[in-house]
Enzyme design. Structure first.
Site, PDB file in Angstrom:
ATOM      1  N   ASP A  36      25.181  48.057  48.565  1.00 16.05           N
ATOM      2  CA  ASP A  36      26.594  47.924  48.906  1.00 16.05           C
ATOM      3  C   ASP A  36      27.047  46.538  49.337  1.00 16.05           C
ATOM      4  O   ASP A  36      28.070  46.044  48.913  1.00 16.05           O
ATOM      5  CB  ASP A  36      26.953  48.908  50.025  1.00 16.05           C
ATOM      6  CG  ASP A  36      26.662  50.341  49.643  1.00 16.05           C
ATOM      7  OD1 ASP A  36      25.812  50.555  48.763  1.00 16.05           O
ATOM      8  OD2 ASP A  36      27.282  51.243  50.208  1.00 16.05           O
ATOM      9  N   GLU A  74      16.444  53.600  57.848  1.00 18.08           N
ATOM     10  CA  GLU A  74      17.171  53.246  56.623  1.00 18.08           C
ATOM     11  C   GLU A  74      16.697  51.871  56.129  1.00 18.08           C
ATOM     12  O   GLU A  74      16.512  51.652  54.944  1.00 18.08           O
ATOM     13  CB  GLU A  74      18.675  53.229  56.945  1.00 18.08           C
ATOM     14  CG  GLU A  74      19.581  53.072  55.755  1.00 18.08           C
ATOM     15  CD  GLU A  74      21.052  53.054  56.170  1.00 18.08           C
ATOM     16  OE1 GLU A  74      21.359  53.235  57.377  1.00 18.08           O
ATOM     17  OE2 GLU A  74      21.908  52.861  55.285  1.00 18.08           O
ATOM     18  N   GLN A 101      26.213  55.666  40.820  1.00 18.04           N
ATOM     19  CA  GLN A 101      25.106  54.903  41.419  1.00 18.04           C
ATOM     20  C   GLN A 101      24.001  54.795  40.376  1.00 18.04           C
ATOM     21  O   GLN A 101      24.037  55.512  39.373  1.00 18.04           O
ATOM     22  CB  GLN A 101      24.584  55.609  42.680  1.00 18.04           C
ATOM     23  CG  GLN A 101      25.190  55.089  43.965  1.00 18.04           C
ATOM     24  CD  GLN A 101      24.594  55.702  45.220  1.00 18.04           C
ATOM     25  OE1 GLN A 101      24.043  56.786  45.170  1.00 18.04           O
ATOM     26  NE2 GLN A 101      24.730  55.010  46.336  1.00 18.04           N
TER      27      GLN A 101
END
Ligand code: GLC
Length: 659
Positions: free
Chosen positions: A390, A625, A328
């Site tokens: 993602d 989130e 990442q």
């Protein structure tokens, strides 16, 4: 003459597949055996010639069955079956290892480890059986702490007797178990506990850390309250030395999440910031690569778990660790560079920087050596998840060009469906491609050279390379702080900057775009990630102006500031979706970068608006989130760690400015 004897421990866990049969169920003993052995190796045997290998039983059952091992977890010591069907007896194991190595100190240590059963006999005693990595155990313990209830805790990963007690009390090895007034309560059953303890929800004290002590310099009540809630989110997600992004969908250790999280800790508990990064880098591979997930041993059978990634087959994963096989964005050097300024104990900060510097250097070198196939000073990613973004629209075309799919897709779909609202997570067509890409990585056994030659997904990302550029520069600063030569780092950062300006900038559009190495072209999608070079100071003044004009010209709510913060995708695009994971919602980490970026180019009002909006969102909605850009509705996971940590950073900055 030196003693050349060594000990190889091999743990066969309940996992793997044979012909058409695949193990899907969990085995608690196997999870605990793993934790116990890993701890033993790290804490008591780190100086001894003992290594640990963990392998799926069903893939390897033939290796051990003829030695009499058939019931997982099976532990072998130099290929002899030591125990099976239960967590190994550690005192006995220490003695066995001591005998093999002719090391009487280990035999003694084994004897010292034997302890007695302490099941409470008094009516008033409360005993909790837990494991540090199990989220429900942690919830139970903090519930008791926050209500001022005294108890004695028994860590089942530390004691064979505690495990035996749990089995005797509840008939199986499942934790947490709490004994209250002689009654055995399995799991964290709040209402049953309330009955037994005689407290009601109304009596329950709010779960609030001792914020007065932690942040005494805070005078602004509103900001102090938000800060306090943010600390509670991080406390709730904290496990033995590290922090889960959230305790439902993300119970493992995630790479860039931990970077952001450490930034929050740095202000009020620097030691924890260091511990967070230390835990993360324990998963660093031998080639410097840092995986995007270090698996929590309590959840290794969750999909997609270690069996799916097959990273351990590469021979590069540190012993006893389970990890994924992609990385990442390397945010870490940037997150930690200010530690000597923020940590009141300068010596401690300095010694941590000295400890982490070589690991960060290895990580950056990994990218330069293994992920820059054209030697252009631009790193390429091998999976959309490696970008951290993602499901962004950036990946639609490169994924559409892949025609192969994978048999794993269905399991991955199920995992998403179990935890997510309809319409918030990726669709099946994407999931099939994600799975296929992972399959190709493990088929190449994580040999990056081969992967760069045959992989159908190789993208030079704007966000990834901007983050690397800034981090490499900050690594230079760290080198200076600890008295090393920084020049190479500054030069490398400059080279990345030049490369981003040369190859990722599109003159005609006045904007930065990802470059698809397979299709050999820019991916022209109007996402907010195009503007990431701003925070790393990549465009010069003139180009910076062009890019900012471009930002205003697109529908990112900048002109009227009429959204709750900046959306991740241009709202005028036909496929914009405000509630859909990375395809429209507001993300706190991305907005945090954007605020720094536009401030760097003197857009102060805009930067202040972004930062205030993020704090307001956390205040009104909680620490989600991501958020709907129009309504501000919190989406995805609740009590999300990086949102909390970065809001702490923003509040601290505001307080320091004197707001
Ligand atoms: C999601 C995000 C990723 C993050 C992970 C854990 O997969 O896309 O960036 O690291 O969740 O929070």
């Amino acid at each position: 003459m030196a003693n050349k004897k060594t000990v190889q421990l091999t743990l066969y866990r309940w996992a793997g597949k044979f012909l058409f049969f695949r193990i899907k169920s969990r085995c608690k003993e196997c999870d605990i055996a793993y934790t116990v052995l890993q701890r033993l190796i790290n804490e008591q045997l780190s100086e001894k010639p003992v290594s640990l290998k963990i392998i799926p039983w069903l893939d390897n059952f033939w290796k051990v069955i003829w030695r009499g091992g058939w019931h997982a977890p099976i532990l072998t010591v130099n290929n002899k079956v030591f125990s099976q069907g239960k967590v190994p007896d550690i005192p006995k194991l220490l003695s066995t290892i001591g005998n093999v190595l002719d090391d009487p100190s280990l035999v003694q240590l084994g004897k010292a480890n034997i302890e007695k059963s302490v099941i409470p006999d008094k009516e008033s005693d409360i005993t909790v059986y837990f494991s540090p990595a199990c989220p429900h155990c942690r919830q139970l313990l903090s519930y008791l702490d926050n209500n001022g209830i005294e108890y004695s805790g028994r860590d089942v990963t530390q004691s064979e007797t505690a495990r035996e007690d749990v089995k005797r009390l509840s008939g199986r090895l499942s934790i947490p178990v709490i004994i209250v007034k002689g009654e055995v309560v399995q799991g964290f059953d709040k209402s049953r506990l309330e009955n037994l303890l005689g407290i009601s929800v109304a009596d329950e004290k709010p779960i609030i850390s001792d914020v007065q002590k932690i942040i005494p310099h805070f005078t602004n009540k509103r900001l102090r309250d938000i800060y306090e809630k943010a600390i509670n989110v991080l406390d709730k997600n904290k496990i033995d030395g590290w922090t889960m992004p959230s305790n439902r969908l993300y119970p493992h250790l995630w790479n860039w999440d931990s970077g952001f999280i450490s930034r929050g800790y740095l202000y009020y508990d620097p030691e924890r910031a260091y511990l967070e990064l230390r835990s993360l880098f324990r998963g660093q591979w031998h080639d410097g690569f840092l995986p995007h997930i270090i698996f929590n041993p309590e959840y290794i059978d969750h999909f997609p778990g270690p069996d799916y990634w097959k990273a351990n087959n590469s021979g590069k994963v540190p012993p006893g660790m389970f990890t994924s096989g992609i990385s990442q964005p390397p945010v870490h050097a940037t997150m930690i560079v200010e530690s000597v300024t923020l940590d009141p104990e300068k010596e401690r900060a300095l010694s941590f920087l000295k400890e982490i510097y070589p690991k960060l250097k290895e990580l950056h070198n990994f990218y330069f050596n293994e992920r820059d196939p054209l030697s252009e000073n631009l790193v390429s990613i091998v999976h959309p998840w490696e970008s951290g973004l993602d499901n962004a629209p950036l990946w639609d075309e490169p994924l559409a060009a892949i025609t192969d799919t994978s048999k794993w897709a269905l399991s991955m779909q199920k995992q998403y469906d179990e935890f997510s609202e309809q319409g918030e997570r990726p669709k099946r067509t994407y999931i099939e491609k994600y799975s296929y890409l992972v399959e190709n990585l493990f088929k190449n056994n994580y040999n990056w050279q081969n992967i760069s030659e045959n992989h159908p997904f190789l993208i030079q990302g704007v966000l990834f390379n901007s983050i690397l550029c800034k981090s490499e520069h900050d690594l230079g600063k760290i080198a200076e702080i600890i008295g090393l030569n920084a020049q190479d780092h500054y030069e490398k950062a400059d080279k990345i900057k030049t490369a981003i300006n040369r190859k990722l900038y599109n003159e005609a559009e006045g904007n930065y775009y990802n470059f698809d190495l397979v299709a050999n072209k820019h991916i022209k999608r109007e996402t907010i990630f195009s503007y990431m070079p701003l925070f790393a100071g990549i465009p010069d003044e003139d180009r910076g102006k062009v890019v900012l004009d471009n930002l205003r010209a697109h529908c990112f709510c900048i002109a009227d500031m009429d959204c709750v913060a900046i959306p991740s995708y241009d709202m005028c695009q036909v496929d914009f979706e405000g509630e859909f994971y990375w395809r429209g919602p507001v993300w706190v980490n991305v907005n945090w970068y954007m605020a720094q970026g536009v401030r760097r180019y003197r857009e102060t009002e805009l930067a202040d608006w972004i930062e205030n909006s993020l704090i307001t969102l956390a205040d009104r909605q909680g620490f989600y989130e991501y958020y709907d850009p129009d309504s501000g509705k919190g989406l995805g996971e609740q009590d999300f760690s990086w949102t909390a940590a970065l809001v702490i950073d923003l509040i601290e900055k505001q307080m320091r400015k004197g707001n």
